[in-house]
Write a protein that holds these residues in place. Sequence first.
Motif, PDB file in Angstrom:
ATOM      1  N   LEU A 110      13.290  15.707 -23.349  1.00  0.00           N
ATOM      2  CA  LEU A 110      13.128  14.954 -24.589  1.00  0.00           C
ATOM      3  C   LEU A 110      11.647  14.622 -24.821  1.00  0.00           C
ATOM      4  CD1 LEU A 110      14.627  13.502 -26.944  1.00  0.00           C
ATOM      5  CD2 LEU A 110      14.615  11.471 -25.513  1.00  0.00           C
ATOM      6  N   LEU A 111      10.940  14.262 -23.747  1.00  0.00           N
ATOM      7  CA  LEU A 111       9.507  13.969 -23.877  1.00  0.00           C
ATOM      8  C   LEU A 111       8.702  15.218 -24.229  1.00  0.00           C
ATOM      9  CD1 LEU A 111       9.029  11.493 -20.924  1.00  0.00           C
ATOM     10  CD2 LEU A 111       8.668  10.997 -23.330  1.00  0.00           C
ATOM     11  N   THR A 157       1.957  11.190 -24.818  1.00  0.00           N
ATOM     12  CA  THR A 157       2.760  11.648 -25.945  1.00  0.00           C
ATOM     13  C   THR A 157       2.240  11.059 -27.241  1.00  0.00           C
ATOM     14  OG1 THR A 157       5.018  11.951 -26.753  1.00  0.00           O
ATOM     15  CG2 THR A 157       4.478   9.802 -25.842  1.00  0.00           C
ATOM     16  N   LYS A 158       2.809  11.541 -28.337  1.00  0.00           N
ATOM     17  CA  LYS A 158       2.465  11.018 -29.663  1.00  0.00           C
ATOM     18  C   LYS A 158       3.122   9.657 -29.841  1.00  0.00           C
ATOM     19  CE  LYS A 158       2.544  15.662 -31.523  1.00  0.00           C
ATOM     20  NZ  LYS A 158       3.277  16.582 -32.418  1.00  0.00           N
ATOM     21  N   PRO A 159       2.471   8.745 -30.545  1.00  0.00           N
ATOM     22  CA  PRO A 159       3.082   7.421 -30.754  1.00  0.00           C
ATOM     23  C   PRO A 159       4.401   7.476 -31.534  1.00  0.00           C
ATOM     24  CG  PRO A 159       0.737   7.359 -31.254  1.00  0.00           C
ATOM     25  CD  PRO A 159       1.080   8.782 -31.013  1.00  0.00           C
ATOM     26  N   GLU A 160       4.579   8.492 -32.360  1.00  0.00           N
ATOM     27  CA  GLU A 160       5.810   8.580 -33.158  1.00  0.00           C
ATOM     28  C   GLU A 160       7.034   8.904 -32.306  1.00  0.00           C
ATOM     29  OE1 GLU A 160       3.219  11.098 -34.060  1.00  0.00           O
ATOM     30  OE2 GLU A 160       2.183   9.373 -34.907  1.00  0.00           O
ATOM     31  N   ASN A 163       9.640   5.869 -30.418  1.00  0.00           N
ATOM     32  CA  ASN A 163      10.837   5.265 -31.018  1.00  0.00           C
ATOM     33  C   ASN A 163      12.081   6.082 -30.708  1.00  0.00           C
ATOM     34  OD1 ASN A 163       9.346   3.168 -32.085  1.00  0.00           O
ATOM     35  ND2 ASN A 163       9.020   4.205 -34.037  1.00  0.00           N
ATOM     36  N   ILE A 164      11.977   7.397 -30.793  1.00  0.00           N
ATOM     37  CA  ILE A 164      13.128   8.261 -30.512  1.00  0.00           C
ATOM     38  C   ILE A 164      13.535   8.136 -29.040  1.00  0.00           C
ATOM     39  CG2 ILE A 164      13.891  10.667 -30.452  1.00  0.00           C
ATOM     40  CD1 ILE A 164      11.834  11.142 -32.752  1.00  0.00           C
ATOM     41  N   LEU A 165      12.543   8.108 -28.169  1.00  0.00           N
ATOM     42  CA  LEU A 165      12.829   7.969 -26.740  1.00  0.00           C
ATOM     43  C   LEU A 165      13.528   6.640 -26.449  1.00  0.00           C
ATOM     44  CD1 LEU A 165      12.425   8.966 -23.772  1.00  0.00           C
ATOM     45  CD2 LEU A 165      10.302   7.650 -23.801  1.00  0.00           C
ATOM     46  N   GLU A 166      13.016   5.543 -26.994  1.00  0.00           N
ATOM     47  CA  GLU A 166      13.612   4.231 -26.727  1.00  0.00           C
ATOM     48  C   GLU A 166      15.022   4.126 -27.287  1.00  0.00           C
ATOM     49  OE1 GLU A 166      10.830   1.333 -28.148  1.00  0.00           O
ATOM     50  OE2 GLU A 166       9.753   1.315 -26.227  1.00  0.00           O
ATOM     51  N   THR A 178      15.448  -0.820 -20.042  1.00  0.00           N
ATOM     52  CA  THR A 178      14.302   0.056 -20.196  1.00  0.00           C
ATOM     53  C   THR A 178      13.164  -0.713 -20.844  1.00  0.00           C
ATOM     54  OG1 THR A 178      13.524   2.124 -21.134  1.00  0.00           O
ATOM     55  CG2 THR A 178      15.161   0.935 -22.383  1.00  0.00           C
ATOM     56  N   MET A 179      11.948  -0.326 -20.490  1.00  0.00           N
ATOM     57  CA  MET A 179      10.758  -0.957 -21.056  1.00  0.00           C
ATOM     58  C   MET A 179       9.654   0.086 -21.095  1.00  0.00           C
ATOM     59  SD  MET A 179       9.473  -3.881 -22.182  1.00  0.00           S
ATOM     60  CE  MET A 179      10.509  -5.154 -21.532  1.00  0.00           C
ATOM     61  N   THR A 180       8.959   0.184 -22.241  1.00  0.00           N
ATOM     62  CA  THR A 180       7.878   1.145 -22.402  1.00  0.00           C
ATOM     63  C   THR A 180       6.581   0.398 -22.638  1.00  0.00           C
ATOM     64  OG1 THR A 180       9.386   2.775 -23.322  1.00  0.00           O
ATOM     65  CG2 THR A 180       7.055   3.108 -23.747  1.00  0.00           C
ATOM     66  N   PHE A 181       5.521   0.836 -21.946  1.00  0.00           N
ATOM     67  CA  PHE A 181       4.206   0.211 -22.054  1.00  0.00           C
ATOM     68  C   PHE A 181       3.179   1.254 -22.450  1.00  0.00           C
ATOM     69  CE2 PHE A 181       6.466  -2.107 -18.744  1.00  0.00           C
ATOM     70  CZ  PHE A 181       6.382  -3.390 -19.226  1.00  0.00           C
TER      71      PHE A 181
END
Length: 188
Positions: A110-111, A157-160, A163-166, A178-181
């Motif tokens: 996915l990434l 990765t791209k900032p866009e 959202n899809i990953l989260e 889950t937490m993304t930084f």
Amino acid sequence: MASSSLTTIPWIPLSYCYRPNANTNTTIPSPIPTFPNISSRRRSVSINAEALNFSDSFEPGGFGSDPDPDPPPEEPHCPPGLRQYETMAVLRPNMTEDERLALTHKYEELLVAGGGMYIEVFNRGVIPLAYSIRRRNKAGETNTYFDGIYLLFTYFTKPESINILEETLKADDNIIRTMTFKIRKRKY
């Protein structure tokens, strides 16, 4: 103005309050213990540096034998248009190794599909949670978890695509939290 009948007494430390009469032969106990002739009891130890052998202590060649050690590997530089992120995912503790590997492979793909590069996954193992987490799955069952499998994803990765990953991580029943930084490099 009326004068006050109260008199102020200056504060005196306790060690000064006991004052013997000049006529008696009493002594004031000292708060600091004294030892008779302590300077004569000190012993010095000298070690001959030539007698010490450090050849097998640190490295096979001895101390300081390798004048030019290998530098640590450099971190990849961030490609233009991409940013560095870390995602910590807590998985169900009762997952099998095959299920965990399939889930890890799914999110790596996915990434990559979202434009991710230099993806690394660190399996931290089963770690007890600081507090219990209640999670309801798609079937409507509620589970309470006391520990989980921690996975750390580091990637560019791209900032866009974040959202899809989260959204995909939160919709998955195998993932508790889950937490993304976004990683920012320090300037000093």
